[in-house]
Design an enzyme around this catalytic site. Structure first.
Site, PDB file in Angstrom:
ATOM      1  N   THR A 217      49.506 -92.707 -32.461  1.00  0.00           N
ATOM      2  CA  THR A 217      48.349 -92.012 -31.885  1.00  0.00           C
ATOM      3  C   THR A 217      47.170 -91.993 -32.856  1.00  0.00           C
ATOM      4  OG1 THR A 217      47.583 -89.775 -31.329  1.00  0.00           O
ATOM      5  CG2 THR A 217      49.539 -89.894 -32.659  1.00  0.00           C
ATOM      6  N   ASP A 218      45.969 -91.899 -32.300  1.00  0.00           N
ATOM      7  CA  ASP A 218      44.781 -91.774 -33.165  1.00  0.00           C
ATOM      8  C   ASP A 218      44.770 -90.439 -33.911  1.00  0.00           C
ATOM      9  OD1 ASP A 218      44.205 -90.060 -31.038  1.00  0.00           O
ATOM     10  OD2 ASP A 218      42.255 -90.947 -30.559  1.00  0.00           O
ATOM     11  N   GLU A 219      45.645 -89.497 -33.479  1.00  0.00           N
ATOM     12  CA  GLU A 219      45.636 -88.172 -34.121  1.00  0.00           C
ATOM     13  C   GLU A 219      46.104 -88.239 -35.573  1.00  0.00           C
ATOM     14  OE1 GLU A 219      46.879 -84.882 -31.650  1.00  0.00           O
ATOM     15  OE2 GLU A 219      46.428 -86.013 -29.830  1.00  0.00           O
TER      16      GLU A 219
ATOM     17  N   LYS B 274      53.925 -87.733 -36.348  1.00  0.00           N
ATOM     18  CA  LYS B 274      53.634 -89.117 -35.933  1.00  0.00           C
ATOM     19  C   LYS B 274      53.210 -89.960 -37.138  1.00  0.00           C
ATOM     20  CE  LYS B 274      53.628 -90.593 -32.287  1.00  0.00           C
ATOM     21  NZ  LYS B 274      54.745 -91.231 -31.494  1.00  0.00           N
TER      22      LYS B 274
HETATM   23  P1  NAD Z   1      55.684 -87.517 -22.776  1.00  0.00           P
HETATM   24  O1  NAD Z   1      55.886 -86.200 -23.437  1.00  0.00           O
HETATM   25  O2  NAD Z   1      55.123 -87.579 -21.397  1.00  0.00           O
HETATM   26  O3  NAD Z   1      57.078 -88.323 -22.738  1.00  0.00           O
HETATM   27  C1  NAD Z   1      57.959 -88.348 -23.813  1.00  0.00           C
HETATM   28  C2  NAD Z   1      59.312 -88.869 -23.311  1.00  0.00           C
HETATM   29  O4  NAD Z   1      60.194 -88.962 -24.452  1.00  0.00           O
HETATM   30  C3  NAD Z   1      59.994 -87.954 -22.286  1.00  0.00           C
HETATM   31  O5  NAD Z   1      60.518 -88.725 -21.233  1.00  0.00           O
HETATM   32  C4  NAD Z   1      61.105 -87.292 -23.091  1.00  0.00           C
HETATM   33  O6  NAD Z   1      62.242 -86.933 -22.296  1.00  0.00           O
HETATM   34  C5  NAD Z   1      61.449 -88.383 -24.092  1.00  0.00           C
HETATM   35  N1  NAD Z   1      62.065 -87.859 -25.323  1.00  0.00           N
HETATM   36  C6  NAD Z   1      61.649 -86.796 -26.067  1.00  0.00           C
HETATM   37  N2  NAD Z   1      62.493 -86.613 -27.096  1.00  0.00           N
HETATM   38  C7  NAD Z   1      63.427 -87.591 -27.018  1.00  0.00           C
HETATM   39  C8  NAD Z   1      64.552 -87.929 -27.814  1.00  0.00           C
HETATM   40  N3  NAD Z   1      64.876 -87.221 -28.893  1.00  0.00           N
HETATM   41  N4  NAD Z   1      65.302 -88.996 -27.451  1.00  0.00           N
HETATM   42  C9  NAD Z   1      64.979 -89.725 -26.338  1.00  0.00           C
HETATM   43  N5  NAD Z   1      63.956 -89.427 -25.543  1.00  0.00           N
HETATM   44  C10 NAD Z   1      63.177 -88.376 -25.883  1.00  0.00           C
HETATM   45  O7  NAD Z   1      54.788 -88.349 -23.793  1.00  0.00           O
HETATM   46  P2  NAD Z   1      53.685 -89.467 -23.525  1.00  0.00           P
HETATM   47  O8  NAD Z   1      52.376 -88.814 -23.344  1.00  0.00           O
HETATM   48  O9  NAD Z   1      54.193 -90.425 -22.513  1.00  0.00           O
HETATM   49  O10 NAD Z   1      53.641 -90.184 -24.952  1.00  0.00           O
HETATM   50  C11 NAD Z   1      54.499 -91.284 -25.239  1.00  0.00           C
HETATM   51  C12 NAD Z   1      54.226 -91.763 -26.660  1.00  0.00           C
HETATM   52  O11 NAD Z   1      52.864 -92.148 -26.790  1.00  0.00           O
HETATM   53  C13 NAD Z   1      54.472 -90.702 -27.730  1.00  0.00           C
HETATM   54  O12 NAD Z   1      55.069 -91.325 -28.840  1.00  0.00           O
HETATM   55  C14 NAD Z   1      53.071 -90.200 -28.067  1.00  0.00           C
HETATM   56  O13 NAD Z   1      53.022 -89.747 -29.408  1.00  0.00           O
HETATM   57  C15 NAD Z   1      52.261 -91.463 -27.879  1.00  0.00           C
HETATM   58  N6  NAD Z   1      50.846 -91.279 -27.514  1.00  0.00           N
HETATM   59  C16 NAD Z   1      50.508 -90.481 -26.455  1.00  0.00           C
HETATM   60  C17 NAD Z   1      49.160 -90.355 -26.076  1.00  0.00           C
HETATM   61  C18 NAD Z   1      48.751 -89.532 -24.889  1.00  0.00           C
HETATM   62  O14 NAD Z   1      47.555 -89.361 -24.642  1.00  0.00           O
HETATM   63  N7  NAD Z   1      49.677 -89.014 -24.082  1.00  0.00           N
HETATM   64  C19 NAD Z   1      48.181 -91.038 -26.810  1.00  0.00           C
HETATM   65  C20 NAD Z   1      48.572 -91.844 -27.896  1.00  0.00           C
HETATM   66  C21 NAD Z   1      49.904 -91.951 -28.221  1.00  0.00           C
HETATM   67  P1  TYD Z   2      45.703 -82.334 -24.695  1.00  0.00           P
HETATM   68  O1  TYD Z   2      45.751 -82.914 -23.330  1.00  0.00           O
HETATM   69  O2  TYD Z   2      46.736 -81.329 -25.099  1.00  0.00           O
HETATM   70  O3  TYD Z   2      45.683 -83.573 -25.716  1.00  0.00           O
HETATM   71  P2  TYD Z   2      45.420 -83.601 -27.329  1.00  0.00           P
HETATM   72  O4  TYD Z   2      45.434 -82.232 -27.852  1.00  0.00           O
HETATM   73  O5  TYD Z   2      46.587 -84.407 -27.814  1.00  0.00           O
HETATM   74  O6  TYD Z   2      44.106 -84.294 -27.491  1.00  0.00           O
HETATM   75  O7  TYD Z   2      44.297 -81.655 -24.907  1.00  0.00           O
HETATM   76  C1  TYD Z   2      43.084 -82.402 -24.791  1.00  0.00           C
HETATM   77  C2  TYD Z   2      41.943 -81.483 -25.164  1.00  0.00           C
HETATM   78  O8  TYD Z   2      41.836 -80.439 -24.204  1.00  0.00           O
HETATM   79  C3  TYD Z   2      42.143 -80.782 -26.495  1.00  0.00           C
HETATM   80  O9  TYD Z   2      40.873 -80.682 -27.158  1.00  0.00           O
HETATM   81  C4  TYD Z   2      42.621 -79.407 -26.129  1.00  0.00           C
HETATM   82  C5  TYD Z   2      41.951 -79.148 -24.798  1.00  0.00           C
HETATM   83  N1  TYD Z   2      42.705 -78.298 -23.845  1.00  0.00           N
HETATM   84  C6  TYD Z   2      42.088 -77.193 -23.260  1.00  0.00           C
HETATM   85  O10 TYD Z   2      40.903 -76.893 -23.514  1.00  0.00           O
HETATM   86  N2  TYD Z   2      42.809 -76.427 -22.374  1.00  0.00           N
HETATM   87  C7  TYD Z   2      44.107 -76.716 -22.064  1.00  0.00           C
HETATM   88  O11 TYD Z   2      44.715 -75.974 -21.269  1.00  0.00           O
HETATM   89  C8  TYD Z   2      44.722 -77.864 -22.653  1.00  0.00           C
HETATM   90  C9  TYD Z   2      46.161 -78.226 -22.330  1.00  0.00           C
HETATM   91  C10 TYD Z   2      43.977 -78.634 -23.537  1.00  0.00           C
END
Ligand code: NAD
Ligand code: TYD
Length: 341
Positions: free
Chosen positions: A126-128, A158
């Site tokens: 992630t960019d975080e 991460k």
């Molecule tokens: P999500 O929370 O929707 O899904 C995570 C999945 O992983 C779930 O199905 C969960 O059951 C499974 N999981 C959790 N712990 C586990 C374990 N110990 N063993 C096996 N499975 C397990 O997450 P997401 O938003 O789909 O993110 C997926 C990946 O992408 C993550 O690694 C996250 O850090 C990365 N990512 C997410 C975003 C975003 O905006 N959502 C952006 C950049 C990177």
């Molecule tokens: P989120 O979807 O949790 O992603 P991330 O924190 O990984 O970027 O949140 C996106 C942005 O929205 C973040 O600045 C936090 C804000 N946010 C709210 O203002 N209210 C909410 O209820 C949630 C879940 C997030």
């Protein structure tokens, strides 16, 4: 033809990636490994469950015995690790599980790859991991050379996993790639994240909780564009390389919330400003020049189209997220698969 393990495939991005692989590389075998935590929903994978080239394995990536047995049995060519605890707010409440899954789970997978051999291990990051940027410096962006500088237990876990991947590449010569993507949105996102939470609350005429003043900026990418980028990295990326993924689509939280209200025909009076998140990152912004120059990747979906499609998806698939909100989805696995042994 190859055999790919996709971890975390019952979650948001992993499930979209499985659908992307099925559509673009139907010849490949896919094994989804997922623990089905609160964020995993097997109902999402219903369209591929009966596909002979797809297998679902319920397992914890941090369970060494389970991963060893799986790798020994399946001998995968490729591993793509999506499995993670992914919600920043939960990491602030309970960091331990973030270290167990995101750091130790990654290490277990890396060890299994060393032990049984692998063509490619891809870490979805992630960019975080780069921390945040100030709002008054719109000229600054994260590049692959930006130092890691994390804020939350989530981003720290991460970043730790990324460092481990690089260590295993350098020390043991494991064929690793890493991608660091900006915020994703689209179908099947768990309704605790900003966009689906705001859609669900607006549809229920419930308050929309905006943290602080809503001025924080995120760089939003449609999930399918992220999946396409990972696919390209797997097939054409350079081993040992990290790729930033993002589409120069920066938006303030408050503007996203207002847009959702407007598209749903709901009043802005539903917006409620609530206490800010602890350590809240101000701005994320990816410079995607490298992946564009190296692999020719560009996002295909404009935000205006992506958000419209996403809102429509949540309108058309109410049972999917209503089952999550009322907890029914957690019994789905037992109902559907409990008797199958
Ligand atoms: P999500 O929370 O929707 O899904 C995570 C999945 O992983 C779930 O199905 C969960 O059951 C499974 N999981 C959790 N712990 C586990 C374990 N110990 N063993 C096996 N499975 C397990 O997450 P997401 O938003 O789909 O993110 C997926 C990946 O992408 C993550 O690694 C996250 O850090 C990365 N990512 C997410 C975003 C975003 O905006 N959502 C952006 C950049 C990177
Ligand atoms: P989120 O979807 O949790 O992603 P991330 O924190 O990984 O970027 O949140 C996106 C942005 O929205 C973040 O600045 C936090 C804000 N946010 C709210 O203002 N209210 C909410 O209820 C949630 C879940 C997030």
């Amino acid at each position: 033809m190859s055999k790919m393990i996709v971890t975390g495939g019952a979650g948001f991005i992993g499930s979209n990636f499985i659908f992307y692989q099925r559509a673009h590389h139907p010849e490949d075998e896919l094994i989804c490994v997922d623990k089905l935590t609160y964020a995993g929903n097997l109902e999402t994978l219903a369209p591929v469950m009966d596909d002979p080239k797809f297998q679902f394995v319920r397992a914890d990536i941090a369970d060494r015995a389970a991963m060893d047995a799986l790798f020994e049995r399946e001998k995968p060519d490729v591993v793509v690790n999506f499995a993670a605890e992914s919600h920043v707010d939960r990491s602030i409440e309970n960091p331990a599980i973030f270290l167990e899954t995101n750091v130790l789970g990654t290490q277990v997978l890396l060890d299994a790859c060393r032990k049984y051999g692998i063509g490619r291990y891809h870490q979805v990051s992630t960019d975080e991991v780069y921390g945040d940027l100030p709002l008054d410096r719109p000229d600054l962006f994260f590049t692959e050379r930006t130092p890691l500088h994390t804020s939350s237990p989530y981003s720290a876990s991460k970043a730790s996993a990324d460092l481990l991947c690089n260590a295993y590449q350098r020390t043991y010569g494991l064929p690793i790639t890493i991608s660091r993507c900006s915020n994703n949105y689209g179908p099947y996102q768990f309704p605790e994240k900003l966009i689906p939470l705001m859609i669900a609350n607006a549809l229920a005429d419930k308050p929309l909780p905006v943290y602080g003043q809503g001025l924080n900026v995120r760089d939003w990418l449609y999930v399918e564009d992220h999946c396409a980028a990972i696919d390209l990295i797997l097939r054409q990326g350079q081993v040992g390389q990290t790729y930033n993924i993002g589409g120069h689509n920066e938006m303030r939280n408050i503007d996203i919330v207002k847009l959702i209200l407007q598209q749903l025909g709901k009043p802005e009076s539903l917006i409620t400003y609530v206490t800010d998140r602890k350590g809240h990152d101000m701005r994320y912004a990816i410079d995607p020049t490298f992946i564009h120059d190296e692999l020719g990747w560009l996002p295909q979906t404009k935000f205006a189209d992506g958000i419209r499609k996403t809102i429509q998806w949540y309108l058309d698939n109410r049972p999917w997220w209503e089952n999550i909100i009322n907890g029914d989805y957690q019994t789905y696995y037992e109902r559907m698969y409990g008797h199958r042994g």
